[in-house]
Design an enzyme around this catalytic site. Structure first.
Site, PDB file in Angstrom:
ATOM      1  N   HIS A   1      12.130-147.471  88.753  1.00 30.02           N
ATOM      2  CA  HIS A   1      10.572-147.486  88.709  1.00 30.02           C
ATOM      3  C   HIS A   1      10.120-145.922  89.961  1.00 30.02           C
ATOM      4  O   HIS A   1      10.639-146.221  91.241  1.00 30.02           O
ATOM      5  CB  HIS A   1      10.426-148.823  88.903  1.00 30.02           C
ATOM      6  CG  HIS A   1      10.468-149.922  87.989  1.00 30.02           C
ATOM      7  ND1 HIS A   1      10.129-151.355  88.416  1.00 30.02           N
ATOM      8  CD2 HIS A   1      10.601-149.680  87.278  1.00 30.02           C
ATOM      9  CE1 HIS A   1       9.746-151.832  87.416  1.00 30.02           C
ATOM     10  NE2 HIS A   1      10.526-151.697  86.310  1.00 30.02           N
TER      11      HIS A   1
ATOM     12  N   ASP B   1      -1.495-136.884  80.421  1.00 26.69           N
ATOM     13  CA  ASP B   1      -0.996-135.056  80.618  1.00 26.69           C
ATOM     14  C   ASP B   1       0.138-134.326  79.853  1.00 26.69           C
ATOM     15  O   ASP B   1       0.178-133.243  79.486  1.00 26.69           O
ATOM     16  CB  ASP B   1      -0.908-134.824  82.513  1.00 26.69           C
ATOM     17  CG  ASP B   1      -0.169-135.635  82.562  1.00 26.69           C
ATOM     18  OD1 ASP B   1      -0.198-136.413  82.163  1.00 26.69           O
ATOM     19  OD2 ASP B   1       1.218-135.023  82.662  1.00 26.69           O
TER      20      ASP B   1
ATOM     21  N   ARG C   1      25.913-171.420  83.095  1.00 21.09           N
ATOM     22  CA  ARG C   1      26.234-172.167  84.336  1.00 21.09           C
ATOM     23  C   ARG C   1      27.978-172.168  84.064  1.00 21.09           C
ATOM     24  O   ARG C   1      28.602-172.646  85.071  1.00 21.09           O
ATOM     25  CB  ARG C   1      26.245-174.263  83.232  1.00 21.09           C
ATOM     26  CG  ARG C   1      24.884-173.545  82.855  1.00 21.09           C
ATOM     27  CD  ARG C   1      24.914-175.141  82.020  1.00 21.09           C
ATOM     28  NE  ARG C   1      25.158-175.194  80.581  1.00 21.09           N
ATOM     29  CZ  ARG C   1      25.331-175.751  79.709  1.00 21.09           C
ATOM     30  NH1 ARG C   1      24.740-176.671  80.109  1.00 21.09           N
ATOM     31  NH2 ARG C   1      26.854-175.349  78.664  1.00 21.09           N
TER      32      ARG C   1
ATOM     33  N   GLN D   1      12.085-153.241  82.472  1.00 15.66           N
ATOM     34  CA  GLN D   1      12.356-152.554  81.443  1.00 15.66           C
ATOM     35  C   GLN D   1      10.883-153.017  80.306  1.00 15.66           C
ATOM     36  O   GLN D   1       9.755-152.894  81.217  1.00 15.66           O
ATOM     37  CB  GLN D   1      13.189-154.176  80.286  1.00 15.66           C
ATOM     38  CG  GLN D   1      13.894-153.405  80.983  1.00 15.66           C
ATOM     39  CD  GLN D   1      14.841-154.526  82.692  1.00 15.66           C
ATOM     40  OE1 GLN D   1      14.146-155.627  83.127  1.00 15.66           O
ATOM     41  NE2 GLN D   1      14.862-153.595  82.924  1.00 15.66           N
TER      42      GLN D   1
ATOM     43  N   GLU E   1       7.545-147.172  80.820  1.00 15.62           N
ATOM     44  CA  GLU E   1       6.246-146.473  80.438  1.00 15.62           C
ATOM     45  C   GLU E   1       5.465-145.998  82.403  1.00 15.62           C
ATOM     46  O   GLU E   1       4.164-145.737  81.636  1.00 15.62           O
ATOM     47  CB  GLU E   1       4.981-148.299  80.431  1.00 15.62           C
ATOM     48  CG  GLU E   1       6.530-148.237  79.008  1.00 15.62           C
ATOM     49  CD  GLU E   1       7.085-149.423  79.426  1.00 15.62           C
ATOM     50  OE1 GLU E   1       7.251-149.208  80.845  1.00 15.62           O
ATOM     51  OE2 GLU E   1       7.917-150.457  78.607  1.00 15.62           O
ATOM     52  N   GLY E   2       6.282-146.550  83.072  1.00 21.05           N
ATOM     53  CA  GLY E   2       5.351-145.730  84.129  1.00 21.05           C
ATOM     54  C   GLY E   2       5.303-147.259  85.000  1.00 21.05           C
ATOM     55  O   GLY E   2       4.393-147.400  85.702  1.00 21.05           O
TER      56      GLY E   2
ATOM     57  N   ARG F   1      16.100-139.186  77.276  1.00 22.90           N
ATOM     58  CA  ARG F   1      14.819-140.131  77.375  1.00 22.90           C
ATOM     59  C   ARG F   1      14.973-139.866  75.708  1.00 22.90           C
ATOM     60  O   ARG F   1      14.330-139.056  76.056  1.00 22.90           O
ATOM     61  CB  ARG F   1      14.101-140.898  78.129  1.00 22.90           C
ATOM     62  CG  ARG F   1      14.744-141.544  79.032  1.00 22.90           C
ATOM     63  CD  ARG F   1      12.593-141.235  80.499  1.00 22.90           C
ATOM     64  NE  ARG F   1      13.435-142.365  81.006  1.00 22.90           N
ATOM     65  CZ  ARG F   1      13.023-142.305  82.179  1.00 22.90           C
ATOM     66  NH1 ARG F   1      12.006-141.963  81.842  1.00 22.90           N
ATOM     67  NH2 ARG F   1      12.749-143.025  83.245  1.00 22.90           N
TER      68      ARG F   1
HETATM   69  P1  GDP Z   1       8.782-147.528  85.348  1.00 27.08           P
HETATM   70  O1  GDP Z   1      10.482-147.620  84.496  1.00 27.08           O
HETATM   71  O2  GDP Z   1       8.063-148.048  84.011  1.00 27.08           O
HETATM   72  O3  GDP Z   1       8.245-147.435  86.830  1.00 27.08           O
HETATM   73  O4  GDP Z   1       8.591-146.584  84.899  1.00 27.08           O
HETATM   74  P2  GDP Z   1      10.112-144.479  85.151  1.00 27.08           P
HETATM   75  O5  GDP Z   1       9.436-144.365  86.670  1.00 27.08           O
HETATM   76  O6  GDP Z   1      11.249-145.099  84.777  1.00 27.08           O
HETATM   77  O7  GDP Z   1       9.224-143.397  84.830  1.00 27.08           O
HETATM   78  C1  GDP Z   1       8.213-143.334  84.510  1.00 27.08           C
HETATM   79  C2  GDP Z   1       8.173-141.968  85.176  1.00 27.08           C
HETATM   80  O8  GDP Z   1       7.047-141.107  84.825  1.00 27.08           O
HETATM   81  C3  GDP Z   1       7.904-141.701  86.243  1.00 27.08           C
HETATM   82  O9  GDP Z   1       9.199-140.109  86.714  1.00 27.08           O
HETATM   83  C4  GDP Z   1       6.533-141.015  87.232  1.00 27.08           C
HETATM   84  O10 GDP Z   1       6.560-140.585  88.125  1.00 27.08           O
HETATM   85  C5  GDP Z   1       6.272-140.108  85.588  1.00 27.08           C
HETATM   86  N1  GDP Z   1       4.809-141.536  85.944  1.00 27.08           N
HETATM   87  C6  GDP Z   1       3.548-141.895  85.436  1.00 27.08           C
HETATM   88  N2  GDP Z   1       2.373-142.095  85.132  1.00 27.08           N
HETATM   89  C7  GDP Z   1       2.286-140.445  84.701  1.00 27.08           C
HETATM   90  C8  GDP Z   1       1.755-139.532  84.647  1.00 27.08           C
HETATM   91  O11 GDP Z   1       0.430-140.242  84.248  1.00 27.08           O
HETATM   92  N3  GDP Z   1       2.182-138.062  84.349  1.00 27.08           N
HETATM   93  C9  GDP Z   1       2.932-137.867  84.749  1.00 27.08           C
HETATM   94  N4  GDP Z   1       3.225-136.594  84.290  1.00 27.08           N
HETATM   95  N5  GDP Z   1       3.954-138.560  84.902  1.00 27.08           N
HETATM   96  C10 GDP Z   1       4.033-140.444  85.111  1.00 27.08           C
HETATM   97  P1  IMO Z   2      12.898-150.091  83.539  1.00 28.85           P
HETATM   98  O1  IMO Z   2      12.010-150.782  83.868  1.00 28.85           O
HETATM   99  C1  IMO Z   2      14.107-148.453  79.970  1.00 28.85           C
HETATM  100  C2  IMO Z   2      17.450-150.197  78.890  1.00 28.85           C
HETATM  101  C3  IMO Z   2      19.283-149.738  78.243  1.00 28.85           C
HETATM  102  C4  IMO Z   2      19.695-150.497  77.101  1.00 28.85           C
HETATM  103  C5  IMO Z   2      19.216-151.760  77.182  1.00 28.85           C
HETATM  104  C6  IMO Z   2      20.456-152.679  77.649  1.00 28.85           C
HETATM  105  O2  IMO Z   2      12.600-148.292  84.281  1.00 28.85           O
HETATM  106  O3  IMO Z   2      11.829-149.657  82.905  1.00 28.85           O
HETATM  107  P2  IMO Z   2      21.193-153.266  80.008  1.00 28.85           P
HETATM  108  O4  IMO Z   2      21.577-152.486  81.184  1.00 28.85           O
HETATM  109  O5  IMO Z   2      19.605-153.900  80.271  1.00 28.85           O
HETATM  110  O6  IMO Z   2      21.913-154.181  79.678  1.00 28.85           O
HETATM  111  O7  IMO Z   2      20.584-152.451  78.916  1.00 28.85           O
HETATM  112  O8  IMO Z   2      18.479-151.806  77.556  1.00 28.85           O
HETATM  113  N1  IMO Z   2      17.176-150.160  79.319  1.00 28.85           N
HETATM  114  C7  IMO Z   2      16.090-149.444  79.528  1.00 28.85           C
HETATM  115  N2  IMO Z   2      15.507-148.969  79.405  1.00 28.85           N
HETATM  116  N3  IMO Z   2      13.805-149.051  81.323  1.00 28.85           N
HETATM  117  C8  IMO Z   2      14.112-149.433  82.026  1.00 28.85           C
HETATM  118  O9  IMO Z   2      14.010-150.395  82.687  1.00 28.85           O
HETATM  119  C9  IMO Z   2      15.567-150.053  80.821  1.00 28.85           C
HETATM  120  N4  IMO Z   2      16.468-151.516  81.435  1.00 28.85           N
HETATM  121  C10 IMO Z   2      17.019-151.099  80.878  1.00 28.85           C
HETATM  122  O10 IMO Z   2      19.241-148.518  78.255  1.00 28.85           O
HETATM  123  O11 IMO Z   2      19.398-149.197  75.721  1.00 28.85           O
HETATM  124 MG    MG Z   3      12.391-146.492  84.204  1.00 28.28          MG
END
Ligand code: GDP
Ligand code: IMO
Ligand code: MG
Length: 423
Positions: A41, A331, A141, A222, A14-15, A303
């Site tokens: 992240h 955006d 365990r 996650q 989600e960001g 995704r």
């Molecule tokens: P996280 O796992 O929740 O931290 O999210 P991720 O980093 O996996 O994915 C979010 C992606 O969206 C990353 O590439 C960020 O750089 C990007 N991102 C975050 N906020 C924004 C935003 O407001 N606008 C755009 N265009 N990209 C964003």
């Molecule tokens: P962040 O922190 C998106 C998803 C995998 C799969 C399910 C189980 O970046 O948001 P796992 O390897 O955890 O056993 O996989 O969960 N998944 C994620 N999807 N963002 C993540 O992390 C994820 N971590 C696991 O794609 O569907």
């Molecule tokens: Mg992520």
């Protein structure tokens, strides 16, 4: 905001990293409470991209960083991240891991992959980082904990006992290659010297920080709908990302948490298998993916993209107790003339509901009911304050806020650190 949990409100990505980075500047401590290197992240600062898997995003501001007992740790990945961070001029001196965190061993990674291959069409679509097998062993365990790494003799014994069984599984059940004891033990022995300085009693450390009035962030990995108890089981991860897990995962009382910020995209994405009511049909899915750069940080997988699902988001607000929401990637929707937003589900019996279905079959067959709102079709990247957003964009955010009954306090308008507007 002394103790704030930042939690994913959808299916991950989600960001969260970006929002944690935003709030970390004014915090003292940033803690991960669950998950492992399945997380990815991404944070962009002055055009430079940082991707963290284990490392709390507070590392960019040089804050004290904690990986709590609820995390599972792959030492190879963690050590690589320590080295990378240092190579990029970030200090890792104040990174602390709990000795109670469980270790992702090489057999966990091997079994995760082999199990997914065996499931074939029925696979979960895991990140194949050993997450499920490591948490399974913890619950059984049988796990190896970070503190076990510091006694070479006991460690070798534990590895020997575990491998005896795991190799049977790998060879007989999964038809995969067994692991070699000396290889695994040799690899594990090399972890201790690099990790030693980072081990701490992280529950005590966080407790003392809160007692002394420091600001502590808890960085979820996650997302809520991937929660083992409350998510879309079995298409979930093997830990609890929801906000309450910050207390158990770190080892503090639930009454120590003051604020819960839910991070949601202005649309939705999901990686891996599992039901997804608002998944977009037709070319708009690809458009959202391209505009949003929706490819996995960890696995590079595409995704799946969908329109905003307020039924799922209201459920997340309930499960986590959001006190605020950060709505990211607004955006990305700038390209669309009209934007569907799902406000209700139509169930197989023809009824409509605003509540997330409690039964899996209802969810699997739920049809999204959309309200279609006007787009704004204007760049948002240069807005420096929320009141500069185009009217239709402001209406979109107001609509989300009204439906959730939670204030949207941040709006994301681009990837850069500055591109997040406070409301
Ligand atoms: P996280 O796992 O929740 O931290 O999210 P991720 O980093 O996996 O994915 C979010 C992606 O969206 C990353 O590439 C960020 O750089 C990007 N991102 C975050 N906020 C924004 C935003 O407001 N606008 C755009 N265009 N990209 C964003
Ligand atoms: P962040 O922190 C998106 C998803 C995998 C799969 C399910 C189980 O970046 O948001 P796992 O390897 O955890 O056993 O996989 O969960 N998944 C994620 N999807 N963002 C993540 O992390 C994820 N971590 C696991 O794609 O569907
Ligand atoms: Mg992520």
């Amino acid at each position: 905001m002394p103790a704030t949990v930042i939690v994913g409100a959808q299916w991950g990505d989600e960001g969260k990293g970006k929002i944690v980075d935003l709030l970390a500047r004014d915090s003292d401590l940033v803690c991960r409470y669950q998950g492992g290197p399945n997380a990815g992240h991404t944070i962009v600062v002055d055009g430079e991209t940082y991707k963290f898997r284990h490392m709390p995003s507070g590392i960019l501001w040089g804050k004290e960083c904690v990986l709590g007992a609820g995390c599972v740790i792959d030492p190879d990945v963690f050590i690589e991240e320590l080295d990378d961070a240092e190579a990029r001029g970030l200090s890792t001196e104040r990174v602390r891991i709990s000795g109670n965190a469980h270790v992702i061993m090489p057999w966990h990674v091997a079994i995760d992959g082999a199990s997914e291959r065996r499931l074939g069409r029925l696979q979960i679509g895991t990140t194949r980082r050993g997450i499920g097998p490591a948490y399974s062993d913890k619950a059984s365990r049988l796990g190896i904990r970070v503190q076990d790494l510091f006694d070479a003799k006991i460690l070798r014994q534990k590895i020997e006992v575990a491998l005896d069984e795991k190799n049977l599984w790998l060879e007989r059940i999964y038809g995969a290659e067994p692991l070699d004891l000396d290889d695994v033990a040799g690899r594990a022995e090399r972890w201790a010297p690099r990790l030693r300085d980072h081990i701490a009693d992280t529950s005590l450390l966080v407790h003392e920080a809160l007692r002394d009035g420091q600001a502590v962030l808890f960085e979820g990995a996650q997302g809520t709908l991937l929660d083992l108890d409350h998510g879309t089981y079995p298409f979930v991860t093997s830990s609890s990302p929801v906000a309450a897990a910050a207390a158990t995962g770190i080892g503090i009382g639930p009454n120590r948490i003051d604020e819960v910020v839910g991070v949601a995209k202005a649309y939705v994405t999901r990686v891996g298998e599992g039901p997804f009511p608002t998944e977009i049909e037709g070319p708009d899915q690809e458009r959202v993916r391209e505009l949003g750069g929706e490819y996995g940080t960890v696995t590079g997988r595409t995704r799946r993209c969908g329109w905003l699902d307020l039924v799922g988001l209201r459920y997340a607000a309930r499960l986590n107790g959001f006190t605020a929401v950060a709505l990211t990637k607004l955006d990305v929707l700038s390209a669309f003339e009209r934007i569907p937003v799902c406000t209700r589900y139509r169930l197989p019996d023809g009824t409509e509901t605003r509540e997330f279905p409690a039964h899996q079959s209802d969810f699997h067959h739920a049809e999204p009911v959309y309200e279609v709102v006007d787009g704004w079709q204007a760049e948002l990247g240069d807005c420096v304050a929320a009141d500069e957003l185009p009217d239709a964009a402001r209406r979109y955010v107001d609509f989300v806020e009204r439906e959730l009954e939670v204030p949207v306090t941040w709006v994301g308008t681009g990837r850069e650190r500055e591109q997040a507007l406070a409301r």
